[in-house]
Design an enzyme around this catalytic site. Sequence first.
Site, PDB file in Angstrom:
ATOM      1  N   LYS A 103      -9.433   1.791  -2.024  1.00 57.28           N
ATOM      2  CA  LYS A 103      -9.656   1.232  -0.671  1.00 57.28           C
ATOM      3  C   LYS A 103     -11.056   1.524  -0.140  1.00 57.28           C
ATOM      4  CE  LYS A 103      -7.101   1.100   3.752  1.00 57.28           C
ATOM      5  NZ  LYS A 103      -5.857   1.591   4.384  1.00 57.28           N
ATOM      6  N   CYS A 155      -4.813  -3.094   2.895  1.00 61.02           N
ATOM      7  CA  CYS A 155      -4.514  -2.998   4.325  1.00 61.02           C
ATOM      8  C   CYS A 155      -5.708  -3.284   5.236  1.00 61.02           C
ATOM      9  CB  CYS A 155      -3.890  -1.642   4.651  1.00 61.02           C
ATOM     10  SG  CYS A 155      -3.138  -1.687   6.290  1.00 61.02           S
ATOM     11  N   ASN A 204      -7.005   6.010  -1.929  1.00 61.88           N
ATOM     12  CA  ASN A 204      -5.914   5.082  -1.615  1.00 61.88           C
ATOM     13  C   ASN A 204      -6.105   3.904  -2.576  1.00 61.88           C
ATOM     14  OD1 ASN A 204      -4.121   3.266  -0.472  1.00 61.88           O
ATOM     15  ND2 ASN A 204      -4.618   3.836   1.632  1.00 61.88           N
ATOM     16  N   GLU A 207       0.860  -1.199   0.000  1.00 59.80           N
ATOM     17  CA  GLU A 207       0.000   0.000   0.000  1.00 59.80           C
ATOM     18  C   GLU A 207       0.894   1.246   0.000  1.00 59.80           C
ATOM     19  OE1 GLU A 207      -1.610   0.758   3.904  1.00 59.80           O
ATOM     20  OE2 GLU A 207      -3.389   1.757   3.115  1.00 59.80           O
ATOM     21  N   ASN A 219       0.275  -1.038   5.408  1.00 55.94           N
ATOM     22  CA  ASN A 219       1.140  -0.261   6.310  1.00 55.94           C
ATOM     23  C   ASN A 219       0.471  -0.351   7.672  1.00 55.94           C
ATOM     24  OD1 ASN A 219       3.167   1.982   4.842  1.00 55.94           O
ATOM     25  ND2 ASN A 219       1.466   1.338   3.540  1.00 55.94           N
ATOM     26  N   GLU A 271      -6.067   8.773   7.594  1.00 54.24           N
ATOM     27  CA  GLU A 271      -6.497   8.316   6.256  1.00 54.24           C
ATOM     28  C   GLU A 271      -7.858   8.890   5.873  1.00 54.24           C
ATOM     29  OE1 GLU A 271      -5.943   4.384   4.552  1.00 54.24           O
ATOM     30  OE2 GLU A 271      -4.939   3.823   6.413  1.00 54.24           O
TER      31      GLU A 271
HETATM   32  N1  CDT Z   1      -3.023   1.412   6.436  1.00 55.69           N
HETATM   33  C1  CDT Z   1      -3.930   0.813   7.206  1.00 55.69           C
HETATM   34  O1  CDT Z   1      -5.063   0.587   6.805  1.00 55.69           O
HETATM   35  N2  CDT Z   1      -3.523   0.478   8.442  1.00 55.69           N
HETATM   36  C2  CDT Z   1      -4.419  -0.048   9.414  1.00 55.69           C
HETATM   37  C3  CDT Z   1      -4.018   0.467  10.739  1.00 55.69           C
HETATM   38  C4  CDT Z   1      -5.159   0.544  11.614  1.00 55.69           C
HETATM   39  S1  CDT Z   1      -4.846   1.553  12.968  1.00 55.69           S
HETATM   40  C5  CDT Z   1      -5.516   3.025  12.591  1.00 55.69           C
HETATM   41  C6  CDT Z   1      -4.477  -1.570   9.464  1.00 55.69           C
HETATM   42  O2  CDT Z   1      -5.589  -2.102   9.544  1.00 55.69           O
HETATM   43  O3  CDT Z   1      -3.438  -2.232   9.471  1.00 55.69           O
END
Ligand code: CDT
Length: 313
Positions: free
Chosen positions: A131, A176, A114, A49, A201, A150
């Site tokens: 996304k 993600c 995204n 991502e 990420n 985000e």
């Molecule tokens: N990038 C992304 O979607 N990261 C989320 C972090 C969640 S915490 C706000 C994840 O689900 O890994």
Amino acid sequence: MQACRVVVVGAAQLGPIERDDSRQSVVERLVTLLGEGVDRGCDLVVFPELALTTFFPRWFADDLGDVDHFYESAMPGPETQPLFDLARRSGVGFCLGYAELTEPDGNGVRHRYNTQILVERDGSVVARYRKVHLPGHAGHEPDRPFQHAERHYFEPGPDEFGVWPAFGGRVGMMICNDRRWPESYRVMGLQGVELILCGYNTPIHYVPDPSQDILQGFHNALVMQAGAYQNGTWVVGVAKGGVEAGVDSLSQSMIVAPSGQIVAQAYTNADELVVASCDLDWCQRYTGTLFDFDRYRRPEMYTRITSQRGVER
Ligand code: CDT
């Protein structure tokens, strides 16, 4: 008899990308990984991502116009063209996550998503996914050690999860946080998905509930292994991991079989290519037996799933 449908997939994990790293230097890293994929016989190399930049939602910019340099307004653009050129020359496809800034729509509005694209072995873009599940927050939360804004930087993807004919099979994408939601896999499962590609990420420190920090690796594997098994599909999860701008993020990129077994996993927090041969015909062992949806599902019993959003008590 149908030919054996093995797709050799490379999960191209990235280590940190710092805020000031140039797009050119990042694309050089991606080209190196794509080239390694060629050398190791990959049909498809999957990047994380937001693979072209640092994970910029960790900072808050009041004015989105100040951060346009984190977004791509063309794909391919001049800086990403080398990836497409290598793909076409070498006959290797790739999947790439990035921040997208669209052309103005009919109302003159440019949208921010995204986004992840799937590029075939001839260098053509065969699919684009934006996304669906945007985590984090929309407003500035200055008390946090870092932001996860985000919902400030992106609009939620307007399209349902899709599945596309590509690489000799049926390929879907998610990004993600989507991987934590069973609906993401199921909507693709109902379209006969055989290979799901997911970049991520994931900060190790989860600010709203730090008790989850130690479980990040467990939860990452848990959701992808369950999603693969329950839908009889391969799942490829690819991290941008390591300590980026002082924030430690989960690595542990992995390739999961339709059995739910992890067949390959990254062992570093850095740029690393993890390769596995994915036999798409293996999916049928699950989708034709225990998870024969047509035979065993009871959709009339699941109407709450689409009619209701939050919990009703
Ligand atoms: N990038 C992304 O979607 N990261 C989320 C972090 C969640 S915490 C706000 C994840 O689900 O890994």
